[in-house]
Design a protein around this motif. Structure first.
Motif, short mmCIF file in Angstrom:
data_model
loop_
_atom_site.label_atom_id
_atom_site.label_comp_id
_atom_site.label_asym_id
_atom_site.label_seq_id
_atom_site.Cartn_x
_atom_site.Cartn_y
_atom_site.Cartn_z
N ASN A 75 0.84 -1.20 0.00
CA ASN A 75 0.00 0.00 0.00
C ASN A 75 0.88 1.25 0.00
O ASN A 75 2.06 1.19 0.36
CB ASN A 75 -0.90 0.02 1.24
N LEU A 79 -1.26 4.35 5.20
CA LEU A 79 -2.47 3.56 5.35
C LEU A 79 -2.36 2.63 6.54
O LEU A 79 -1.26 2.25 6.97
CB LEU A 79 -2.78 2.77 4.08
N GLU A 80 -3.52 2.25 7.08
CA GLU A 80 -3.54 1.42 8.28
C GLU A 80 -2.96 0.03 8.00
O GLU A 80 -2.26 -0.54 8.84
CB GLU A 80 -4.97 1.28 8.80
N GLY A 117 -7.46 -5.55 -0.14
CA GLY A 117 -7.94 -4.57 0.82
C GLY A 117 -8.06 -3.20 0.19
O GLY A 117 -7.05 -2.52 -0.02
N GLU A 119 -9.25 0.71 0.41
CA GLU A 119 -9.39 1.67 1.50
C GLU A 119 -9.55 3.08 0.95
O GLU A 119 -8.77 3.50 0.08
CB GLU A 119 -8.17 1.60 2.43
N ASN A 127 -6.86 3.79 -2.23
CA ASN A 127 -5.58 3.11 -2.41
C ASN A 127 -5.55 2.27 -3.68
O ASN A 127 -4.56 1.59 -3.95
CB ASN A 127 -5.28 2.22 -1.20
N ASN A 160 -12.54 -0.63 3.36
CA ASN A 160 -12.51 0.17 4.59
C ASN A 160 -12.68 1.63 4.20
O ASN A 160 -11.81 2.23 3.57
CB ASN A 160 -11.19 -0.04 5.33
N ASP A 161 -13.84 2.19 4.57
CA ASP A 161 -14.13 3.58 4.25
C ASP A 161 -13.85 4.43 5.47
O ASP A 161 -14.67 4.52 6.40
CB ASP A 161 -15.59 3.72 3.82
N ARG A 162 -12.69 5.07 5.51
CA ARG A 162 -12.30 5.86 6.68
C ARG A 162 -13.03 7.20 6.73
O ARG A 162 -13.01 7.87 7.76
CB ARG A 162 -10.79 6.07 6.67
N VAL A 167 -16.43 -1.19 7.75
CA VAL A 167 -15.73 -2.06 6.82
C VAL A 167 -16.72 -3.01 6.18
O VAL A 167 -17.54 -3.64 6.87
CB VAL A 167 -14.62 -2.87 7.53
#
Length: 385
Positions: A75, A79-80, A117, A119, A127, A160-162, A167
């Motif tokens: 990524n 990012l997390e 993943g 995001e 991403n 994952n929508d921050r 999620v």
């Protein structure tokens, strides 16, 4: 949507190097010595770190095939989760005749246990946006790649929508994709699990061309043939999507639908304009699925504001609305046994959590309980509770 933003470029990492290696290398070779070359090309192709932590094997006869194990795509910083995707194994099968004439004809790509993943950051950026190296963008080699089939087995997709929070996860994803080339048109059919429910998702796209709207269609339904079927046909350009949405009850193999639920089978159609923050519905039409039961019942417009809290608004009108005719057996039973508040409660339970709804409906003639009410206006404010 540009070609290099497509997930198919992950497979290009293997395709291009595979062709060059198979044409120049002897039949017996230590393919693991090409690990650094594959990883470097993957980095230039995606703008991300690419690691191959498993074995690499290839063969030329009788059917060309390249196998790569334990692949990881990174990524961007910040990012997390450090990884965008990884897969246990990717097997690329090519045609020998295509290699002899200098083409890349892919008979199939098998991807085992991929985990992807997606995001969206609080800034709205995703991403899934890639930045290939300039020499890769200028290369014409990828335009000569032809594809037949890509199969994914036992995959997982997370979004994952921050910005909104929360999620979305699809598990046990089995999918088949097909396309004559990297630019499409693409066809996808998949089965997956979400919230204990099996979903059937299909996607069809047009051919991608620079600076032109990208056309696509999506169909979503329960795999067991129950509930509603959602279908959308439209186009996307510059972050905005527009098209037509259709929602209707699922139909059995005998051509029948569930007419004994809360309402008789109805079909919802609407023009849609959307982005990540809002959805606008115009030219809404709600009509019986069976044309013999009459024409359009209701028209209007609506909008959704998407955030941590979803807010919906609607304004509908109807000339004549017969609720006695529309109500199914379940709805009539609720009214008889517990009254209209019980019916309202059962409908409100269908709303997702963190969702509120406000709307109005004007009816010239409303038929309910054997009576006709003239010039009725209904205003409604509701949430999950």
């Amino acid at each position: 949507m540009r070609v290099w933003k497509s997930p198919v470029f992950y497979f290009g990492i293997l395709l291009v190097i595979a062709v060059v290696a198979l044409l120049l290398a002897p039949l017996v070779i230590d393919w693991n010595s090409y690990r650094a070359d594959l990883e470097d090309y993957g980095r230039r192709l995606t703008g991300r770190t690419v690691k191959i932590e498993g074995g690499i094997a290839a063969r030329l006869f009788p059917w060309p095939r390249l196998t790569v194990d334990d692949i990881h795509i990174g990524n961007p910083p910040g990012l997390e989760v450090p990884e965008f995707a990884h897969a246990d194994r990717i097997v690329v099968r090519l045609t020998l005749a295509g290699l002899f004439r200098g083409a890349i004809d892919v008979e199939g790509i098998d991807i085992e246990k991929p985990v992807i993943g997606l995001e969206r950051l609080a800034t709205g950026e995703g991403n899934w946006m890639f930045t290939p190296a300039a020499d890769v963008m200028a290369s014409k080699l990828l335009s000569r790649v032809s594809l037949d089939r890509i199969a994914l087995s036992k995959g997982t997709l997370r979004f994952n929508d921050r910005r909104r929070g929360g999620v979305l996860e699809l598990t046990d994803v089995d999918a088949a994709l097909a396309s004559p080339g990297l630019s499409g048109p693409w066809r996808l059919r998949s089965l997956s699990q979400h919230g204990g429910r099996a979903l059937d998702i299909s996607v069809n796209t047009g051919v991608w061309r620079a600076d032109e709207p990208f056309r696509f269609g999506v169909r979503l339904s329960n795999a067991d043939g129950s509930g509603l079927v959602f279908s959308f046909d439209g186009e996307q350009k510059g972050g905005a999507t527009k098209g037509e949405l259709r929602i209707e009850p699922a139909t059995t193999q005998e051509g029948k639908g569930d007419s004994e639920g809360q309402v008789r089978p109805l079909v919802f159609t609407s023009k849609v304009t959307a982005d990540f923050n809002s959805v606008d519905f115009s030219r809404i039409e709600i009509a019986p699925r069976d044309p013999k039961q009459g024409g359009v019942l209701t028209t209007g417009s609506a909008s959704l504001t998407l955030g941590q809290h979803i807010s919906a608004r609607a304004a509908l009108t109807a000339s004549t609305l017969d609720l006695d005719e529309l109500a199914g057996a379940e709805a009539r039973t609720l009214v008889r046994e517990a009254g209209s508040l019980a019916l309202a409660d059962s409908l409100l339970r269908l709303l997702p959590k963190d969702t509120s709804f406000s709307g109005s409906m004007q009816v010239t003639a409303l038929k309910i309980g054997g009576e006709t009410l003239d010039t009725v206006k209904l205003s409604l404010d509701a949430d999950h509770n």
